[in-house]
Enzyme design. Structure first.
Site, mmCIF file in Angstrom:
data_model
loop_
_atom_site.group_PDB
_atom_site.id
_atom_site.type_symbol
_atom_site.label_atom_id
_atom_site.label_comp_id
_atom_site.label_asym_id
_atom_site.label_seq_id
_atom_site.Cartn_x
_atom_site.Cartn_y
_atom_site.Cartn_z
ATOM 1 N N HIS A 184 3.532 6.769 -6.832
ATOM 2 C CA HIS A 184 2.787 7.939 -7.318
ATOM 3 C C HIS A 184 3.653 9.199 -7.164
ATOM 4 C CE1 HIS A 184 -1.580 9.751 -7.372
ATOM 5 N NE2 HIS A 184 -0.978 9.868 -8.524
ATOM 6 N N HIS B 282 0.834 -1.204 0.000
ATOM 7 C CA HIS B 282 0.000 0.000 0.000
ATOM 8 C C HIS B 282 0.876 1.264 0.000
ATOM 9 C CE1 HIS B 282 -3.718 2.276 1.231
ATOM 10 N NE2 HIS B 282 -2.789 3.113 1.660
ATOM 11 N N GLU B 283 1.772 1.340 0.963
ATOM 12 C CA GLU B 283 2.609 2.543 1.077
ATOM 13 C C GLU B 283 3.526 2.672 -0.133
ATOM 14 O OE1 GLU B 283 1.628 4.608 3.056
ATOM 15 O OE2 GLU B 283 0.451 3.321 4.363
ATOM 16 N N HIS C 53 1.662 4.464 -2.861
ATOM 17 C CA HIS C 53 1.721 5.925 -2.681
ATOM 18 C C HIS C 53 3.091 6.436 -3.126
ATOM 19 C CE1 HIS C 53 -2.040 6.661 -0.678
ATOM 20 N NE2 HIS C 53 -1.768 5.913 0.371
HETATM 21 ZN ZN LIG Z 1 -3.063 5.223 1.901
#
Ligand SMILES: [Zn+2]
Length: 675
Positions: free
Chosen positions: A468, A461-462, A465
């Site tokens: 991105h 998940h991290e 990010h």
């Molecule tokens: Zn998040």
């Protein structure tokens, strides 16, 4: 001596940074920025190069100096640093408010857009449009009397919301449950029992004392065999800060909730929106309030049959009709009976070095970039590692600090944050650098850190990010990476990345038993995958209840009439809920996300982003998890574009159509249910 926070080196000089550097650096930058801005405006600076570019460079310099301070305060907290950090917060708030309220700057930006709009690129235009929108939301161009009132409303709102939080906190702290007979603790996890023992000892009591906090509440509702204990905990929890329950009326938030809704509505009206819901979505991917409502209702319509059926299954398993405080307990029992797989048993299959190497392989196969450790980078603790991201041809793209282990003086949880933002303009250029932070158990002697699958998901998940932020190709800081990405779309790349950690194609890359090197056995894999869809309908129904309640409350508010909090909630429950709570339930009175946090008329963002990420991943399910053209499109349309274009347009460019909910339904195992 130079202040290490004021240098332009590509990475922060962590070992040189001291608390005494912080306030002088920030003061110097703020003063310099103020002088430079005044000079630009009085000197009649015009156009992108003359006005906007210098301001972008100012934002970049300030963000870059502040970033290591905020980061160290979070992960290497000390008394000195905390004092320095707190001393700067009001300085920064005042500076940002000043900027947002600067009518001359707003007018100058408007002139750039009006005169040069046609010659600017799309990212430049988006940056100006975002800036002008934010000026409007801050009430910059209101006549003096309304501007003053807007300021008063926002100030009062901040005070009342803080009071709402205080009441919840006080009501939570006021209640605890003493247990004298160990039998009553049956079913509770050992760490919960041990904590309760320590809590009792700390106040000189015998037995066990269960305080009313989230971990205890979760543990009791899910595991306590005693109906009485569950019921008492439930009642105390759902009546906090209300006119019901053990402390009825004592910290009642009801009047504050009415005032919060009235103030939000007034603020929205002052700056030209018909409701606070409209004000909220002005900065979001959703463009219209009925778009949000239609979305939530459609999701409710298709997931409700599954939710009802799952609830019936739990009742059948329990052999009786269930009260609100029974559901989590019997759901957990049913889960254990069906899917006998524990997170702890999975740990030996996920040693951190293996998971990390597998994650890097996935990223390389998808986007063609390589991730290379740079052992000589300056770090702030021996556990931290730094990695470069380079293109296939060796061109550097950015990098990240990886800070994975729990340690004293480090904030809990997991997050990605900007260390350096990407900028490429005249006189300034920098590659993006991220911090990736988790709180995994550190290695013990020769054994590496072993992760649960939940922790593997957190890492993916991290990292989503992080990609991105780090793979952005946008050159202007305000819309590069995650900057300028709407709140309801910012979780797209992160939740998207989680999908890979569930897949048959990826699990052999990230799992290898710490002793035998064996990948996760097929049977354990199936059970693990089964946990993803277990009771997803009931979970979805609950989230939709919150989201619809929040959104309708703000969209349907009528000024000068009493707020329809209870009525709205009852209507929403009729529409979506499968578990009917008892009449004393007052959960809105402690619903901090919505009444005091940043999710007002925005709780729907959770589900919205889930739909986006599942639908984006759906393209990979259709063409193959490592399909290169699909991955390349995701990279170009989503990851590299950051906030430089409308989020819906970017999604449509990638997917060839608007988002659909079916992939999420499939992912949650809800698609097969008849509607
Ligand atoms: Zn998040």
């Amino acid at each position: 001596m130079t202040n290490p926070l004021l240098t332009d080196s590509p990475l922060p000089d962590f070992p040189a940074i001291e608390a005494s550097h912080v306030e002088p650096a920030i003061r110097q930058l703020l003063e310099g920025n103020r002088r430079a801005l005044a000079a630009l405006l009085t000197g009649g600076a015009e156009g992108w190069d003359g006005l906007v570019a210098p301001i972008e460079r100012m934002h970049h310099r300030l963000a870059r100096a502040w970033s290591p301070v905020g980061h160290l305060n979070g992960v290497m907290n000390s008394d000195d640093l905390r004092v320095a950090y707190n001393a700067c917060l009001p300085l920064l708030t005042a500076y940002h408010t000043e900027l947002a309220q600067n009518a001359d700057l707003c007018a100058a930006y408007q002139r750039v857009l009006d005169r040069d709009g046609a010659s600017l690129d799309a990212a430049q235009r988006k940056l100006l449009e975002n800036a002008l929108r934010d000026f409007r939301l801050a009430g910059v161009s209101l006549p003096a009397d309304r501007k003053q009132r807007f300021g008063q409303v926002m100030e009062r709102l901040a005070t009342v919301q803080a009071k709402f939080d205080e009441n919840v906190l006080d009501a939570t702290n006021a209640w605890s449950r003493h247990v004298a007979d160990e039998v009553e603790l049956a079913g509770l996890p050992a760490n919960t029992v041990q904590r309760a023992r320590q809590t009792a000892e700390a106040v000189g009591q015998s037995g066990w004392l269960l305080s009313l906090d989230a971990p205890n509440y979760q543990a009791v509702m899910t595991h306590a065999e005693s109906d009485t204990l569950r019921r008492e905990f439930y009642e105390a929890w759902v009546t906090r800060a209300s006119d019901q329950g053990p402390h009825a009326g004592q910290w009642d938030n009801s009047p504050l909730m009415a005032e919060i809704l009235a103030l939000r509505s007034e603020a929205a009206n002052l700056v030209g929106f018909s409701s606070f819901a409209e004000y909220s979505i002005a900065t979001k991917m959703a463009h219209r309030t009925d778009e949000v409502l239609d979305f939530l209702r459609e999701l409710a319509r298709v997931s409700r049959p599954a939710a009802k059926r799952e609830f019936a299954e739990v009742e059948q398993f329990a052999g009786r009709s269930l009260e609100a405080w029974d559901v989590a307990f019997y759901a957990e029992r049913l889960k254990r009976a069906r899917l006998d797989v524990s997170e702890e048993a999975l740990r030996p299959y996920f040693p951190l070095p293996r998971v990390l190497a597998g994650l890097f392989t996935v990223v390389t196969r998808l986007y063609g970039v390589r991730i290379v450790a740079r052992p000589d980078a300056l770090v702030y603790h021996e556990d931290i590692r730094y990695f470069d991201i380079v293109d296939r041809d060796g061109t550097p793209r950015g990098g990240f600090f990886l800070d994975l282990y729990a340690r004293p003086k480090k904030r809990g949880g997991a997050w990605m944050d900007e260390c350096v933002g990407r900028i490429r303009m005249a006189d300034a250029s920098a590659l993006p650098v991220a911090y990736l932070v988790c709180n995994f158990s550190p290695p013990v002697s020769s054994q590496p850190s072993l992760l649960t699958h939940q922790e593997v998901l957190t890492l993916f998940h991290e990292f989503g990010h992080g990609l991105h932020h780090m793979l952005t190709r946008v050159d202007y800081p305000s819309v590069a990476g995650i900057n300028g990405v709407p709140w309801d779309a910012v979780e797209l790349p992160s939740q998207f990345m989680e999908n890979f950690a569930w897949r048959d194609e990826v699990l052999p890359l990230i799992s290898a038993h710490v002793e035998t090197g064996e990948p996760l056995p097929a049977e354990m894999l199936r059970k693990l995958q089964g946990t993803r869809t277990f009771q997803a309908g009931m979970h979805t129904a609950r989230q939709l209840e919150f989201a619809l309640f929040d959104f309708r409350l703000h969209a349907e508010y009528v000024p000068h009439a009493p707020p329809r909090i209870a009525e709205t909630l009852a209507q929403v429950r009729d529409e979506v809920a499968v578990v009917r709570p008892p009449a004393f339930n007052r959960f809105p009175n402690s619903f901090q996300h919505v009444f005091s946090g940043g999710y007002a008329a925005g709780y729907y963002s959770y589900k919205w982003a889930e739909v986006l990420s599942a639908d984006a991943f759906g393209a990979f399910e259709e063409h193959g998890v490592f399909d290169l053209p699909t991955a390349r499109r995701f990279l170009k349309s989503i990851l590299e574009r950051g906030g430089s274009r409308d989020a819906m347009e970017a999604f449509v460019e990638f997917r060839g159509r608007k988002p659909q909910i079916e992939p999420l339904l499939r992912q949650l195992g809800l698609a097969a249910w008849p509607c």
